[in-house]
Design a protein around this motif. Structure first.
Motif, PDB file in Angstrom:
ATOM      1  N   PRO A 150      -7.822   4.599   4.716  1.00  0.00           N
ATOM      2  CA  PRO A 150      -8.201   3.206   5.010  1.00  0.00           C
ATOM      3  C   PRO A 150      -9.682   2.912   4.846  1.00  0.00           C
ATOM      4  N   ASN A 195       1.160   2.144   9.123  1.00  0.00           N
ATOM      5  CA  ASN A 195       1.972   3.061   8.316  1.00  0.00           C
ATOM      6  C   ASN A 195       3.115   3.612   9.163  1.00  0.00           C
ATOM      7  N   PHE A 228      -1.667  -3.466   5.013  1.00  0.00           N
ATOM      8  CA  PHE A 228      -2.993  -3.808   5.495  1.00  0.00           C
ATOM      9  C   PHE A 228      -2.934  -5.203   6.105  1.00  0.00           C
ATOM     10  N   ALA A 257       0.836  -1.202   0.000  1.00  0.00           N
ATOM     11  CA  ALA A 257       0.000   0.000   0.000  1.00  0.00           C
ATOM     12  C   ALA A 257       0.870   1.252   0.000  1.00  0.00           C
ATOM     13  N   GLN A 270     -10.038  -4.974   9.572  1.00  0.00           N
ATOM     14  CA  GLN A 270      -8.958  -4.387   8.783  1.00  0.00           C
ATOM     15  C   GLN A 270      -8.096  -3.508   9.680  1.00  0.00           C
ATOM     16  N   TYR A 321      -4.654  -0.935   9.291  1.00  0.00           N
ATOM     17  CA  TYR A 321      -3.685  -0.294   8.393  1.00  0.00           C
ATOM     18  C   TYR A 321      -2.503   0.172   9.212  1.00  0.00           C
TER      19      TYR A 321
END
Length: 508
Positions: free
Chosen positions: A67, A90, A192, A61, A86, A88
């Protein structure tokens, strides 16, 4: 079995999601870039699912994903996939991030001595100096971000750690940190993590789509005029800018032009004047354009690789034989147009009497098939050039145009005329304010042409005193453009000066 699209929040951006259906490029990514610093990205994700819950990680990603825009589906419509959860991530591993993860623990540091030798010291990380990434500011506001950085950073702005060495505290790293191993909670790329539910075992190529910031495009136009005359050649470029934190290999790129509404974070196909082969060689495929919803979609003809932090230019428009004309416009009143909205200007005699000496130079041409164009022009910067007598191109001005549909007129201000000047002065002001009142105001406008050829100047006058007005005296006929604007056209011979006069009568 019915197939549905699994999305976390797509209804608020129907125009974006409409572009996702039915677009499968195999293994190559597909990107639709909007000229508002975001893009819709579609990638192929091989899935091998067992019946029940499955843990899946996708580490390709971008760094600026939204998201809640994620869509994961089987494009062939054979399998149903439900996103149960889910996450995410980063926060890719870096020295600062690892220092953060080892806060409260001892690690070793390599220290270089003055003689070039090295030694190892042990230090305890009291504070890492790690500064949260920019999403903190988006979610919690600029003041929160400033407070976080103030706690973690010195005046210079870099993250400032606190390390305990030999029982004493220091506000710098004693040397190059040596970490025992990657912590279990580290990632190498933005990722993810999903829990996917499938009613039965399934193996297929899924399509992952999401909205990401950090990608934008813009258009630029270079217009060349010959040594004499007003027949133009136009070359249009699109500039792609990738600041998403990810490289895309062999991406199929589309560009969406138009003002697509998007909520802020919380707090004709070929555009060439002539077609066919040149010298027996077929021209390369060009950018194509089509109407999409209430916008225009431009498709690059072939897949291209765009690196992270790369800017790429692609020619998308080339036309010649465009007939244009140069306009000289004198709008002689220098005043604050909004002033009249806050105060009655009927008794302020000096309002609007300051003179602007500059005569504007504008270039206009019709965006029509008959004029060798007739294509939707995305907004962008327009640069004008003219060939000199020695054949070199000289820059003559630039400005920006808004999105311009087919069959509209492009009119661009390029600068002020050097050899044509204007002067405007008030010659009469009389008024009577009681009910049934009136006001008479007269102006004298002088234009001087120092060019070696004749020039026609369009004089623009604003009737700003009141809504009801008539022209009671004028030295030439005017054209009314709107409820408060009139225009005169004055042609001047070389080295000629002409005077234009008019009187406006206002009533209320």
């Amino acid at each position: 079995m019915k197939t549905f699209c699994v999305t976390r929040a797509c209804g608020r951006m129907a125009a974006l999601c409409a572009g996702l259906a039915g677009l499968v490029w195999g293994a190559d990514p597909a990107i639709t870039i909007y000229n508002q610093n975001f893009a819709v990205i579609r990638e192929t994700l091989p899935l091998d699912l067992k019946a029940g819950n499955n843990t899946v990680r996708f580490s390709g990603a971008t760094a600026h994903v939204e998201p809640d825009s994620v869509i994961l589906r089987d494009p062939a419509g054979r399998w149903v996939v439900q996103v149960v959860e889910q996450n995410y991530r980063n926060d890719p591993v870096s020295q600062e991030r690892l220092l953060n993860l080892y806060e409260g623990r001892n690690i070793e540091f390599t220290v270089r001595n003055a003689d070039g030798s090295e030694r190892t010291v042990s230090g305890k990380i009291i504070r890492s100096g790690y500064v949260p990434h920019y999403e903190v500011m988006n979610r919690y506001g600029a003041q929160y971000q400033a407070n976080q950085m103030a706690m973690a950073a010195p005046a210079g702005g870099a993250g400032q750690p606190i390390i305990e060495v030999g029982g004493k505290l220091q506000f710098w790293l004693p040397g190059q940190p040596i970490f025992p191993a990657l912590a279990d909670d580290t990632i190498l790329k933005p990722a993810f993590d999903w829990i996917l539910y499938s009613a039965q075992a399934a193996k297929f190529d899924g399509e992952l789509s999401y909205v990401s910031g950090g990608m934008s495009w813009s258009s630029d136009y270079n217009i060349v005029a010959p040594e004499t005359g007003d027949t133009l050649e136009l070359v249009g470029w699109v500039t792609l800018d990738n600041q998403s934190g990810k490289q895309f290999d062999r991406a199929h790129i589309k560009l969406m032009a138009g003002d697509v509404n998007k909520a802020l974070p919380r707090d004709q196909a070929v555009f060439y004047a002539s077609a066919g082969a040149i010298g027996g060689v077929m021209p390369p495929p060009q950018v194509s354009e089509k109407t999409f919803e209430d916008y225009h979609l431009y498709t690059l003809p072939q897949a291209t690789t765009i690196h992270d932090r790369e800017t790429k230019q692609v020619e998308f428009l080339h036309a010649a034989g465009i007939q244009s004309r140069r306009l000289y416009v004198y709008d002689g009143a220098q005043f604050d147009r909004n002033f009249g909205g806050y105060q009655d200007v009927r008794q302020i005699q000096q309002y609007g009497t300051q003179s602007n000496p500059h005569v504007w130079v504008l270039r206009e041409f019709a965006n029509s098939d008959a004029n060798h164009l007739g294509v939707p022009l995305p907004k962008g910067r327009v640069r004008f050039y003219r060939r000199d007598q020695d054949g070199q191109m000289e820059f003559t001005g630039e400005n920006e145009i808004d999105h311009t549909p087919k069959d509209e007129t492009v009119r661009v201000y390029t600068g002020n005329a050097f050899d044509i000047t204007g002067e405007r002065r008030q010659t009469k002001f009389q008024s009577q304010m009681q009910p049934g009142g009136w006001l008479d105001e007269a102006f004298e406008i002088k234009l001087r042409n120092h060019k070696k050829e004749a020039a026609t100047v369009r004089v623009v006058e604003h009737l700003y005193r009141w809504t009801n007005w008539t022209i009671t005296q004028e030295s030439a006929g005017h054209t009314q453009r709107d409820s408060k604007t009139i225009e005169y056209e004055v042609t001047l011979r070389p080295d000629e000066e002409r005077t234009l006069t008019y009187t406006a009568h206002y009533t209320w």
